[in-house]
Scaffold this motif. Sequence first.
Motif, PDB file in Angstrom:
ATOM      1  N   UNK A  67       5.015   9.239  -7.010  1.00 63.72           N
ATOM      2  CA  UNK A  67       4.585   8.636  -8.279  1.00 63.72           C
ATOM      3  C   UNK A  67       3.263   7.888  -8.106  1.00 63.72           C
ATOM      4  N   UNK A  68       3.132   7.191  -6.987  1.00 66.75           N
ATOM      5  CA  UNK A  68       1.918   6.397  -6.763  1.00 66.75           C
ATOM      6  C   UNK A  68       0.701   7.307  -6.558  1.00 66.75           C
ATOM      7  N   UNK A  69       0.881   8.361  -5.742  1.00 66.64           N
ATOM      8  CA  UNK A  69      -0.241   9.258  -5.453  1.00 66.64           C
ATOM      9  C   UNK A  69      -0.695  10.023  -6.686  1.00 66.64           C
ATOM     10  N   UNK A  70       0.206  10.164  -7.654  1.00 65.85           N
ATOM     11  CA  UNK A  70      -0.198  10.850  -8.897  1.00 65.85           C
ATOM     12  C   UNK A  70      -0.831   9.870  -9.881  1.00 65.85           C
ATOM     13  N   UNK A  71      -1.019   8.662  -9.439  1.00 68.91           N
ATOM     14  CA  UNK A  71      -1.706   7.653 -10.254  1.00 68.91           C
ATOM     15  C   UNK A  71      -0.882   7.169 -11.439  1.00 68.91           C
ATOM     16  N   UNK A  72       0.455   7.265 -11.316  1.00 71.58           N
ATOM     17  CA  UNK A  72       1.305   6.922 -12.459  1.00 71.58           C
ATOM     18  C   UNK A  72       1.580   5.416 -12.579  1.00 71.58           C
ATOM     19  N   UNK A  73       1.088   4.639 -11.594  1.00 77.90           N
ATOM     20  CA  UNK A  73       1.210   3.182 -11.692  1.00 77.90           C
ATOM     21  C   UNK A  73      -0.149   2.547 -11.979  1.00 77.90           C
ATOM     22  N   UNK A  74      -1.123   3.387 -12.307  1.00 80.17           N
ATOM     23  CA  UNK A  74      -2.496   2.876 -12.459  1.00 80.17           C
ATOM     24  C   UNK A  74      -2.699   2.046 -13.721  1.00 80.17           C
ATOM     25  N   UNK A  75      -1.911   2.367 -14.761  1.00 84.12           N
ATOM     26  CA  UNK A  75      -2.129   1.693 -16.034  1.00 84.12           C
ATOM     27  C   UNK A  75      -1.304   0.411 -16.096  1.00 84.12           C
ATOM     28  N   UNK A  93       0.249  -1.681  -3.783  1.00 83.28           N
ATOM     29  CA  UNK A  93      -0.733  -0.721  -4.303  1.00 83.28           C
ATOM     30  C   UNK A  93      -1.808  -1.480  -5.060  1.00 83.28           C
ATOM     31  N   UNK A  94      -2.905  -0.802  -5.318  1.00 82.34           N
ATOM     32  CA  UNK A  94      -3.907  -1.379  -6.200  1.00 82.34           C
ATOM     33  C   UNK A  94      -4.193  -0.374  -7.314  1.00 82.34           C
ATOM     34  N   UNK A  95      -4.518  -0.875  -8.472  1.00 80.09           N
ATOM     35  CA  UNK A  95      -4.880   0.032  -9.561  1.00 80.09           C
ATOM     36  C   UNK A  95      -6.158  -0.469 -10.217  1.00 80.09           C
ATOM     37  N   UNK A  96      -6.892   0.484 -10.733  1.00 81.57           N
ATOM     38  CA  UNK A  96      -8.176   0.165 -11.340  1.00 81.57           C
ATOM     39  C   UNK A  96      -8.121   0.630 -12.796  1.00 81.57           C
ATOM     40  N   UNK A  97      -7.641  -0.258 -13.652  1.00 78.20           N
ATOM     41  CA  UNK A  97      -7.429   0.099 -15.048  1.00 78.20           C
ATOM     42  C   UNK A  97      -8.484  -0.580 -15.912  1.00 78.20           C
ATOM     43  N   UNK A  98      -9.192   0.205 -16.710  1.00 82.48           N
ATOM     44  CA  UNK A  98     -10.249  -0.339 -17.580  1.00 82.48           C
ATOM     45  C   UNK A  98     -11.234  -1.209 -16.807  1.00 82.48           C
ATOM     46  N   UNK A  99     -11.649  -0.718 -15.644  1.00 79.89           N
ATOM     47  CA  UNK A  99     -12.607  -1.410 -14.765  1.00 79.89           C
ATOM     48  C   UNK A  99     -12.082  -2.753 -14.254  1.00 79.89           C
ATOM     49  N   UNK A 100     -10.808  -3.012 -14.450  1.00 84.88           N
ATOM     50  CA  UNK A 100     -10.194  -4.224 -13.909  1.00 84.88           C
ATOM     51  C   UNK A 100      -9.354  -3.847 -12.695  1.00 84.88           C
ATOM     52  N   UNK A 101      -9.469  -4.642 -11.660  1.00 87.81           N
ATOM     53  CA  UNK A 101      -8.675  -4.349 -10.460  1.00 87.81           C
ATOM     54  C   UNK A 101      -7.361  -5.134 -10.510  1.00 87.81           C
ATOM     55  N   UNK A 102      -6.274  -4.427 -10.258  1.00 85.48           N
ATOM     56  CA  UNK A 102      -4.956  -5.075 -10.233  1.00 85.48           C
ATOM     57  C   UNK A 102      -4.302  -4.851  -8.879  1.00 85.48           C
ATOM     58  N   UNK A 103      -3.649  -5.906  -8.378  1.00 86.53           N
ATOM     59  CA  UNK A 103      -2.819  -5.768  -7.189  1.00 86.53           C
ATOM     60  C   UNK A 103      -1.387  -5.552  -7.672  1.00 86.53           C
ATOM     61  N   UNK A 104      -0.629  -4.757  -6.941  1.00 88.24           N
ATOM     62  CA  UNK A 104       0.731  -4.502  -7.402  1.00 88.24           C
ATOM     63  C   UNK A 104       1.733  -4.300  -6.286  1.00 88.24           C
ATOM     64  N   UNK A 105       2.996  -4.445  -6.635  1.00 91.53           N
ATOM     65  CA  UNK A 105       4.073  -4.107  -5.701  1.00 91.53           C
ATOM     66  C   UNK A 105       5.048  -3.155  -6.390  1.00 91.53           C
ATOM     67  N   UNK A 106       5.589  -2.268  -5.605  1.00 90.49           N
ATOM     68  CA  UNK A 106       6.620  -1.356  -6.100  1.00 90.49           C
ATOM     69  C   UNK A 106       7.877  -1.638  -5.279  1.00 90.49           C
TER      70      UNK A 106
END
Lengths: 152, 306
Positions: free
Chosen positions: A61-69, A132-145
Amino acid sequence: MRLWKLKFGNKSMVLSLDAFFAVLIFVIILTASSLYLISAEKDKLTRLQLVRIGSDITTILEYQGLFDEFGNLNDAENKLNSLLSNEFQNYDTNIEVYWQEWNNKDNNVTSTIGNPNLQTTKKFIGTGKRYFISNDDSNLYFGTIKYQIAVK
Amino acid sequence: MKRGVLFTISTFLIAIILLLLAILIYRASLETEERFAEGAVINRIQDLYTSIDESIRGIFTTSQTIGVEIIKVADNTYDVKFIDSLGKSKDQNYYGQDFYEKLGEFAEFVSQDAEINLSVLNMDEIIQGQQQSDNDILKFIIKPFNIEYLHKLSSGNMDIRIRTPAYDQIDFKGISIETDTGEKEVTNIKVQPSNPESGETSFNITAKGSTGTQTWNGNLSFLDSTSFQIETRQTSPITINIDGNSNTKVIMRSTASKFEPTVNITLHGLVVPEGEEIEVTFPEDLVRITEAEFEISKIYTPSITI
């Protein structure tokens, strides 16, 4: 009479028989405990494998970018349902995702997909965690799964 | 009577042997139990380490500091491209501030968890060291060649440098440099000496400006010294020096203030020996990861692979 004499007249023989029976009982106990240990080991390996499968599912799920938003797990939920009904049919899982804006801790959200009642089951539940990290709308987010997984 | 005693002794011996075996099996089972617990924790730690590693690379790729790309051009042959800019960004107090700040915040985020602690190493040295001209700043190493791509402060300007392990060890087949000066007009590319000694290493410069693009293409010997000046209107030129006698093969510099042209530098034709893999490592000893369960501490240098 002769047999009687043999039984009770020869002390060493009695002692030997006693020892023989003791060893026999001991061997039986040892065999039983070994069998138990072997079956327990099998169980442990299955549990370790369960955790690996949970890790694999979250990695897909992570590699498919499904936690990016940020806060949105709709696509992840669809993909998870697809995985659980095809490749991982025998498993039940619950995934909790947390996002936090990199320089603003107050901007955070937690979303969950999968079976929320997994913890109430009496089965063994494998757990794991990834960052994980996600880059949504040019904002960087740190995350945990955080994932939980059990055999159906 | 004697036979009976012998039988008794034999039986006891067998019993003792069996008892010893039972103790050994018991100990082995205990150890197996420990190994299993350790295996489970190691599995968990590996997951955490892998995700931290990927996150650091993600922070790097999303930061505006510098980009690195490995391009496969043929079997075992690769190009490595660095997307960079000359001079320190106007918005930054030190070079790579954007990357290091995000990394610091990420370390704090991870360390909220009692299970694992992440710290960025040498942060003070990174910040203060940038005022010292002898420090390598944000250095990347292309392995297995040990070619270094780094930044160095020189007379107040942040150079881009490419360093080889030895002055005569040129593992790349060519270098392409693309500059974009934005609103500045590029007028000319000047070469010194004007007819440089021809060699085996291709060297291409593409300088894009507001009104057009200037190019210089040729084959150079990197054992001879050549210098280039990308001349722009109303500002100091960008200089590129190839030093034949030093292992610092390329030095690129802009002395103009408030001028930060983007610079893409590609090293071409890196042939990786059989059985080895190309990777570009981040600045050495970037972070320390400490795991609480076994108190394992690891100083860690992330890398980019294909």
